[in-house]
Design a protein around this motif. Structure first.
Motif, short mmCIF file in Angstrom:
data_model
loop_
_atom_site.label_atom_id
_atom_site.label_comp_id
_atom_site.label_asym_id
_atom_site.label_seq_id
_atom_site.Cartn_x
_atom_site.Cartn_y
_atom_site.Cartn_z
N UNK A 197 0.83 -1.20 0.00
CA UNK A 197 0.00 0.00 0.00
C UNK A 197 0.87 1.26 0.00
N UNK A 198 1.96 1.21 0.73
CA UNK A 198 2.88 2.35 0.81
C UNK A 198 3.47 2.65 -0.57
N UNK A 199 3.90 1.63 -1.27
CA UNK A 199 4.46 1.84 -2.62
C UNK A 199 3.41 2.47 -3.54
N UNK A 200 2.17 2.01 -3.42
CA UNK A 200 1.11 2.56 -4.26
C UNK A 200 0.86 4.03 -3.93
N UNK A 201 0.87 4.37 -2.63
CA UNK A 201 0.62 5.76 -2.24
C UNK A 201 1.75 6.68 -2.67
N UNK A 202 2.99 6.19 -2.58
CA UNK A 202 4.12 6.98 -3.05
C UNK A 202 3.97 7.25 -4.54
N UNK A 203 3.56 6.23 -5.29
CA UNK A 203 3.37 6.39 -6.73
C UNK A 203 2.20 7.33 -7.03
N UNK A 204 1.10 7.19 -6.28
CA UNK A 204 -0.07 8.06 -6.48
C UNK A 204 0.28 9.53 -6.36
N UNK A 205 1.26 9.82 -5.52
CA UNK A 205 1.65 11.20 -5.28
C UNK A 205 2.87 11.61 -6.09
N UNK A 206 3.09 10.88 -7.19
CA UNK A 206 4.11 11.22 -8.19
C UNK A 206 5.52 11.29 -7.62
N UNK A 207 5.85 10.38 -6.69
CA UNK A 207 7.19 10.30 -6.14
C UNK A 207 7.85 9.01 -6.58
N UNK A 208 9.15 9.06 -6.81
CA UNK A 208 9.90 7.86 -7.19
C UNK A 208 11.39 8.15 -6.99
N UNK A 209 12.21 7.15 -7.29
CA UNK A 209 13.66 7.34 -7.19
C UNK A 209 14.17 8.32 -8.23
N UNK A 210 13.38 8.55 -9.30
CA UNK A 210 13.80 9.45 -10.37
C UNK A 210 13.33 10.89 -10.14
N UNK A 211 12.49 11.10 -9.13
CA UNK A 211 11.98 12.45 -8.89
C UNK A 211 12.91 13.22 -7.97
N UNK A 212 12.61 14.47 -7.76
CA UNK A 212 13.32 15.28 -6.76
C UNK A 212 12.30 15.75 -5.72
N UNK A 213 12.42 15.27 -4.48
CA UNK A 213 13.50 14.42 -3.97
C UNK A 213 13.36 12.97 -4.44
N UNK A 214 14.49 12.27 -4.43
CA UNK A 214 14.46 10.84 -4.73
C UNK A 214 13.77 10.12 -3.57
N UNK A 215 12.73 9.37 -3.88
CA UNK A 215 11.95 8.70 -2.83
C UNK A 215 11.88 7.21 -3.14
N UNK A 216 12.13 6.39 -2.12
CA UNK A 216 12.00 4.95 -2.31
C UNK A 216 11.42 4.30 -1.06
N UNK A 217 10.87 3.12 -1.26
CA UNK A 217 10.26 2.36 -0.17
C UNK A 217 11.19 1.19 0.15
N UNK A 218 11.51 1.04 1.43
CA UNK A 218 12.51 0.06 1.86
C UNK A 218 11.88 -0.86 2.90
N UNK A 219 12.07 -2.16 2.73
CA UNK A 219 11.63 -3.11 3.77
C UNK A 219 12.67 -3.10 4.88
N UNK A 220 12.22 -2.77 6.10
CA UNK A 220 13.15 -2.66 7.21
C UNK A 220 12.54 -3.33 8.45
N UNK A 221 13.09 -4.48 8.78
CA UNK A 221 12.66 -5.21 9.96
C UNK A 221 13.53 -4.77 11.14
N UNK A 222 12.90 -4.17 12.15
CA UNK A 222 13.67 -3.62 13.27
C UNK A 222 14.45 -4.69 14.03
N UNK A 223 13.97 -5.91 14.01
CA UNK A 223 14.62 -6.98 14.79
C UNK A 223 15.85 -7.54 14.09
N UNK A 224 15.94 -7.37 12.79
CA UNK A 224 17.06 -7.97 12.05
C UNK A 224 17.92 -6.94 11.32
#
Length: 324
Positions: A197-224
Protein backbone atom coordinates in the motif's frame (compact mmCIF):
# COMPACT_ATOMS: atom_id res chain seq x y z
CA UNK A 1 -14.28 45.89 5.81
CA UNK A 2 -17.89 45.83 4.61
CA UNK A 3 -20.30 43.36 6.17
CA UNK A 4 -20.83 41.66 2.80
CA UNK A 5 -17.07 41.14 2.43
CA UNK A 6 -16.86 39.66 5.92
CA UNK A 7 -19.67 37.25 5.09
CA UNK A 8 -17.98 36.26 1.83
CA UNK A 9 -14.71 35.54 3.68
CA UNK A 10 -16.51 33.52 6.34
CA UNK A 11 -18.34 31.51 3.68
CA UNK A 12 -15.03 30.77 1.94
CA UNK A 13 -13.49 29.64 5.25
CA UNK A 14 -16.46 27.37 5.98
CA UNK A 15 -16.30 25.85 2.50
CA UNK A 16 -12.57 25.23 2.97
CA UNK A 17 -13.23 23.57 6.34
CA UNK A 18 -15.91 21.34 4.82
CA UNK A 19 -13.60 20.40 1.95
CA UNK A 20 -10.70 19.48 4.24
CA UNK A 21 -12.92 17.48 6.60
CA UNK A 22 -14.79 15.73 3.79
CA UNK A 23 -11.68 14.47 2.02
CA UNK A 24 -10.04 13.44 5.30
CA UNK A 25 -13.26 11.62 6.27
CA UNK A 26 -13.49 13.43 9.60
CA UNK A 27 -16.32 12.65 12.01
CA UNK A 28 -19.48 14.17 10.55
CA UNK A 29 -20.46 15.63 13.92
CA UNK A 30 -17.30 17.79 13.86
CA UNK A 31 -18.30 19.64 10.67
CA UNK A 32 -19.79 23.19 10.88
CA UNK A 33 -23.38 22.20 10.14
CA UNK A 34 -24.81 25.15 12.09
CA UNK A 35 -23.53 27.51 9.40
CA UNK A 36 -25.40 25.50 6.76
CA UNK A 37 -28.67 25.72 8.70
CA UNK A 38 -28.25 29.45 9.37
CA UNK A 39 -27.45 30.17 5.73
CA UNK A 40 -30.46 28.23 4.48
CA UNK A 41 -32.76 30.00 6.91
CA UNK A 42 -31.48 33.50 6.11
CA UNK A 43 -31.20 33.14 2.33
CA UNK A 44 -34.00 30.64 1.67
CA UNK A 45 -32.02 29.27 -1.25
CA UNK A 46 -29.76 26.32 -1.97
CA UNK A 47 -26.88 28.46 -3.25
CA UNK A 48 -24.56 27.50 -0.40
CA UNK A 49 -25.46 23.81 -0.72
CA UNK A 50 -24.56 23.98 -4.41
CA UNK A 51 -21.21 25.61 -3.59
CA UNK A 52 -20.60 23.01 -0.87
CA UNK A 53 -21.22 20.13 -3.27
CA UNK A 54 -18.67 21.62 -5.69
CA UNK A 55 -16.10 21.53 -2.87
CA UNK A 56 -16.90 17.96 -1.82
CA UNK A 57 -18.80 15.28 -3.78
CA UNK A 58 -18.58 17.17 -7.09
CA UNK A 59 -14.96 18.25 -6.64
CA UNK A 60 -12.62 16.82 -9.33
CA UNK A 61 -10.54 15.19 -6.58
CA UNK A 62 -13.59 13.17 -5.49
CA UNK A 63 -13.80 11.60 -8.92
CA UNK A 64 -10.17 10.57 -8.83
CA UNK A 65 -9.70 9.78 -5.14
CA UNK A 66 -13.16 9.30 -3.58
CA UNK A 67 -13.75 8.90 0.18
CA UNK A 68 -15.64 5.72 1.16
CA UNK A 69 -19.12 5.08 -0.23
CA UNK A 70 -20.53 4.92 3.29
CA UNK A 71 -19.00 8.26 4.27
CA UNK A 72 -20.28 10.02 1.15
CA UNK A 73 -23.74 8.53 1.67
CA UNK A 74 -23.86 9.76 5.27
CA UNK A 75 -22.52 13.19 4.30
CA UNK A 76 -25.15 13.71 1.60
CA UNK A 77 -27.91 12.44 3.89
CA UNK A 78 -26.91 15.07 6.45
CA UNK A 79 -27.08 17.78 3.81
CA UNK A 80 -30.53 16.68 2.70
CA UNK A 81 -31.74 16.54 6.29
CA UNK A 82 -30.71 20.15 6.81
CA UNK A 83 -32.23 21.55 3.63
CA UNK A 84 -34.81 24.20 4.46
CA UNK A 85 -38.34 23.02 3.93
CA UNK A 86 -39.24 26.03 1.80
CA UNK A 87 -36.23 25.72 -0.51
CA UNK A 88 -36.58 24.18 -3.93
CA UNK A 89 -35.04 20.69 -3.98
CA UNK A 90 -31.53 20.75 -5.43
CA UNK A 91 -31.34 18.20 -8.24
CA UNK A 92 -27.54 17.82 -8.10
CA UNK A 93 -27.75 16.96 -4.39
CA UNK A 94 -30.20 14.13 -4.98
CA UNK A 95 -28.30 12.99 -8.07
CA UNK A 96 -25.14 12.71 -5.99
CA UNK A 97 -26.97 10.68 -3.34
CA UNK A 98 -28.47 8.37 -5.98
CA UNK A 99 -24.97 7.70 -7.29
CA UNK A 100 -23.62 6.50 -3.92
CA UNK A 101 -26.80 4.62 -3.02
CA UNK A 102 -26.16 2.37 -5.99
CA UNK A 103 -22.44 1.92 -5.31
CA UNK A 104 -20.92 -1.10 -3.58
CA UNK A 105 -19.02 -0.80 -0.31
CA UNK A 106 -15.30 -1.53 -0.57
CA UNK A 107 -12.61 -2.40 1.96
CA UNK A 108 -10.42 0.47 0.73
CA UNK A 109 -11.00 4.16 0.17
CA UNK A 110 -9.05 7.35 -0.37
CA UNK A 111 -8.28 10.11 2.08
CA UNK A 112 -6.83 13.42 0.91
CA UNK A 113 -5.09 16.13 2.92
CA UNK A 114 -4.68 19.62 1.47
CA UNK A 115 -1.27 21.28 1.69
CA UNK A 116 -0.78 24.98 2.52
CA UNK A 117 1.08 25.64 -0.73
CA UNK A 118 -1.62 24.06 -2.88
CA UNK A 119 -2.31 20.52 -3.97
CA UNK A 120 -3.13 17.57 -1.77
CA UNK A 121 -1.65 14.35 -0.43
CA UNK A 122 -4.00 11.52 -1.44
CA UNK A 123 -3.72 8.10 0.19
CA UNK A 124 -5.31 4.74 -0.39
CA UNK A 125 -6.26 3.42 3.04
CA UNK A 126 -8.26 0.59 4.52
CA UNK A 127 -11.74 1.40 5.80
CA UNK A 128 -11.14 -0.71 8.94
CA UNK A 129 -8.74 0.73 11.54
CA UNK A 130 -7.15 -2.69 12.07
CA UNK A 131 -6.84 -4.94 9.05
CA UNK A 132 -4.74 -8.00 8.22
CA UNK A 133 -3.22 -7.90 11.69
CA UNK A 134 -1.78 -4.38 11.36
CA UNK A 135 -2.69 -0.77 12.15
CA UNK A 136 -0.40 0.48 9.37
CA UNK A 137 -3.06 0.73 6.66
CA UNK A 138 -4.63 3.94 8.00
CA UNK A 139 -3.34 7.39 9.02
CA UNK A 140 -3.18 8.13 12.77
CA UNK A 141 -3.11 11.44 14.68
CA UNK A 142 0.60 11.45 15.45
CA UNK A 143 1.44 11.18 11.74
CA UNK A 144 -0.70 14.25 11.04
CA UNK A 145 0.85 16.16 13.94
CA UNK A 146 4.38 15.31 12.81
CA UNK A 147 3.52 16.40 9.26
CA UNK A 148 2.29 19.75 10.62
CA UNK A 149 5.45 20.11 12.72
CA UNK A 150 7.52 19.43 9.60
CA UNK A 151 5.66 22.15 7.70
CA UNK A 152 6.54 24.57 10.51
CA UNK A 153 10.19 23.42 10.62
CA UNK A 154 11.08 22.80 6.99
CA UNK A 155 14.75 23.62 7.63
CA UNK A 156 15.10 20.34 9.58
CA UNK A 157 14.53 18.42 6.34
CA UNK A 158 15.72 20.75 3.57
CA UNK A 159 18.63 19.21 1.64
CA UNK A 160 18.83 16.22 3.98
CA UNK A 161 18.53 12.45 3.57
CA UNK A 162 15.52 11.35 5.61
CA UNK A 163 14.56 7.88 6.85
CA UNK A 164 11.05 7.28 8.18
CA UNK A 165 10.49 4.25 10.41
CA UNK A 166 7.09 2.58 10.25
CA UNK A 167 5.80 4.79 7.45
CA UNK A 168 2.35 3.16 7.34
CA UNK A 169 0.13 4.79 4.72
CA UNK A 170 2.80 7.44 4.04
CA UNK A 171 1.14 10.76 5.00
CA UNK A 172 4.06 12.28 6.93
CA UNK A 173 6.74 11.32 4.45
CA UNK A 174 4.80 12.41 1.37
CA UNK A 175 4.04 15.76 3.01
CA UNK A 176 7.76 16.26 3.73
CA UNK A 177 8.71 15.27 0.18
CA UNK A 178 6.14 17.64 -1.30
CA UNK A 179 6.78 20.63 0.96
CA UNK A 180 10.16 20.48 2.76
CA UNK A 181 12.69 19.92 -0.06
CA UNK A 182 14.69 16.97 1.37
CA UNK A 183 17.55 15.61 -0.75
CA UNK A 184 16.15 12.08 -0.52
CA UNK A 185 13.54 10.19 1.46
CA UNK A 186 13.34 6.53 2.44
CA UNK A 187 9.93 5.24 3.51
CA UNK A 188 10.17 2.00 5.48
CA UNK A 189 8.02 -0.70 7.06
CA UNK A 190 8.18 -4.46 7.52
CA UNK A 191 4.59 -5.66 7.00
CA UNK A 192 4.18 -6.94 3.42
CA UNK A 193 0.65 -5.55 2.95
CA UNK A 194 1.65 -2.17 4.38
CA UNK A 195 4.66 -2.05 2.04
CA UNK A 196 2.44 -2.79 -0.94
CA UNK A 197 0.00 0.00 0.00
CA UNK A 198 2.88 2.35 0.81
CA UNK A 199 4.46 1.84 -2.62
CA UNK A 200 1.11 2.56 -4.26
CA UNK A 201 0.62 5.76 -2.24
CA UNK A 202 4.12 6.98 -3.05
CA UNK A 203 3.37 6.39 -6.73
CA UNK A 204 -0.07 8.06 -6.48
CA UNK A 205 1.65 11.20 -5.28
CA UNK A 206 4.11 11.22 -8.19
CA UNK A 207 7.19 10.30 -6.14
CA UNK A 208 9.90 7.86 -7.19
CA UNK A 209 13.66 7.34 -7.19
CA UNK A 210 13.80 9.45 -10.37
CA UNK A 211 11.98 12.45 -8.89
CA UNK A 212 13.32 15.28 -6.76
CA UNK A 213 13.50 14.42 -3.97
CA UNK A 214 14.46 10.84 -4.73
CA UNK A 215 11.95 8.70 -2.83
CA UNK A 216 12.00 4.95 -2.31
CA UNK A 217 10.26 2.36 -0.17
CA UNK A 218 12.51 0.06 1.86
CA UNK A 219 11.63 -3.11 3.77
CA UNK A 220 13.15 -2.66 7.21
CA UNK A 221 12.66 -5.21 9.96
CA UNK A 222 13.67 -3.62 13.27
CA UNK A 223 14.62 -6.98 14.79
CA UNK A 224 17.06 -7.97 12.05
CA UNK A 225 18.31 -4.65 10.61
CA UNK A 226 22.10 -4.43 10.66
CA UNK A 227 24.35 -1.43 11.13
CA UNK A 228 25.57 -1.97 7.56
CA UNK A 229 21.99 -1.71 6.23
CA UNK A 230 21.43 1.49 8.17
CA UNK A 231 24.78 2.91 7.03
CA UNK A 232 23.82 2.19 3.42
CA UNK A 233 20.62 4.21 3.88
CA UNK A 234 22.78 6.95 5.41
CA UNK A 235 20.04 9.13 6.88
CA UNK A 236 20.79 12.60 8.29
CA UNK A 237 17.30 12.77 9.81
CA UNK A 238 15.20 9.88 11.15
CA UNK A 239 11.51 10.23 11.97
CA UNK A 240 8.70 7.98 13.18
CA UNK A 241 5.06 8.49 14.14
CA UNK A 242 2.74 6.30 16.17
CA UNK A 243 5.21 3.44 16.51
CA UNK A 244 5.22 3.16 20.33
CA UNK A 245 1.98 1.25 20.92
CA UNK A 246 3.20 -2.12 22.18
CA UNK A 247 5.91 -2.98 24.76
CA UNK A 248 7.51 -5.63 22.52
CA UNK A 249 7.60 -3.25 19.55
CA UNK A 250 9.20 -0.62 21.81
CA UNK A 251 12.02 -3.02 22.70
CA UNK A 252 12.81 -3.61 19.01
CA UNK A 253 12.59 0.11 18.28
CA UNK A 254 15.08 1.05 21.02
CA UNK A 255 17.58 -1.55 19.75
CA UNK A 256 17.23 -0.14 16.25
CA UNK A 257 17.66 3.44 17.46
CA UNK A 258 20.82 2.38 19.31
CA UNK A 259 22.24 1.05 16.03
CA UNK A 260 21.29 4.26 14.22
CA UNK A 261 23.08 6.31 16.88
CA UNK A 262 26.17 4.09 16.91
CA UNK A 263 28.02 6.05 14.22
CA UNK A 264 31.69 6.78 14.92
CA UNK A 265 32.32 9.92 16.97
CA UNK A 266 33.93 11.48 13.89
CA UNK A 267 30.58 11.46 12.10
CA UNK A 268 27.64 13.75 12.75
CA UNK A 269 24.83 11.99 14.62
CA UNK A 270 21.49 11.89 12.79
CA UNK A 271 18.62 14.00 14.09
CA UNK A 272 15.92 11.64 15.40
CA UNK A 273 12.30 12.65 16.02
CA UNK A 274 9.67 10.30 17.43
CA UNK A 275 6.03 11.42 17.61
CA UNK A 276 3.54 9.41 19.67
CA UNK A 277 -0.11 9.48 20.62
CA UNK A 278 0.05 8.54 24.30
CA UNK A 279 -2.81 6.06 24.56
CA UNK A 280 -1.24 3.99 27.34
CA UNK A 281 1.00 6.06 29.67
CA UNK A 282 2.55 2.89 31.10
CA UNK A 283 3.65 1.64 27.67
CA UNK A 284 4.94 5.07 26.65
CA UNK A 285 6.74 5.55 29.97
CA UNK A 286 8.33 2.13 29.54
CA UNK A 287 9.62 3.16 26.12
CA UNK A 288 11.24 6.28 27.57
CA UNK A 289 12.83 4.25 30.35
CA UNK A 290 14.26 1.80 27.81
CA UNK A 291 15.76 4.75 25.93
CA UNK A 292 17.49 5.96 29.09
CA UNK A 293 18.72 2.44 29.87
CA UNK A 294 20.26 2.32 26.39
CA UNK A 295 22.01 5.66 26.98
CA UNK A 296 19.65 7.55 24.67
CA UNK A 297 18.39 10.85 26.04
CA UNK A 298 15.33 12.74 24.88
CA UNK A 299 14.01 16.27 24.76
CA UNK A 300 10.28 17.01 24.51
CA UNK A 301 9.61 19.40 21.64
CA UNK A 302 7.11 21.92 22.97
CA UNK A 303 5.18 24.66 21.22
CA UNK A 304 2.03 24.72 19.14
CA UNK A 305 1.96 23.63 15.51
CA UNK A 306 0.02 25.30 12.72
CA UNK A 307 -3.43 23.81 12.22
CA UNK A 308 -3.25 22.38 8.71
CA UNK A 309 -5.00 19.00 8.74
CA UNK A 310 -8.27 17.95 10.40
CA UNK A 311 -7.85 15.44 13.25
CA UNK A 312 -8.62 15.06 16.95
CA UNK A 313 -6.56 17.82 18.58
CA UNK A 314 -7.58 16.70 22.05
CA UNK A 315 -5.45 13.56 21.67
CA UNK A 316 -2.37 13.40 23.92
CA UNK A 317 0.46 13.71 21.38
CA UNK A 318 4.14 14.14 22.26
CA UNK A 319 7.10 14.76 19.99
CA UNK A 320 10.57 13.97 21.32
CA UNK A 321 14.06 14.50 19.92
CA UNK A 322 16.64 11.81 20.72
CA UNK A 323 20.37 12.21 21.27
CA UNK A 324 23.40 10.61 22.93
Amino acid sequence: MALSEQKTMKTADILSEFRASFFAMSRLASLPWTFVEDDLLSNESSEFISALLKQTCLHPLCRRFPPSVRFRRMFLSELIRREAADCDPLDELYDALAEVLGAEEETECYKSYFLPGGGAVSLLENVALISEGTTGLVTWEAALYLAEWALDHRQVFAGRSVLELGSGAGLTGITICRSCRPHSFVFSDCHSTVLQKLRENVRLNALSEQTSPAARVHELDWTTATEDQLAEIGADTVIAADVVYDPEVAVSLVKLLSKILSRPSTQVQPEILICSTVRNPETYGGFKQQLENAGIHHEVMTGAVSSVFPYNRLAAIELIKLYR
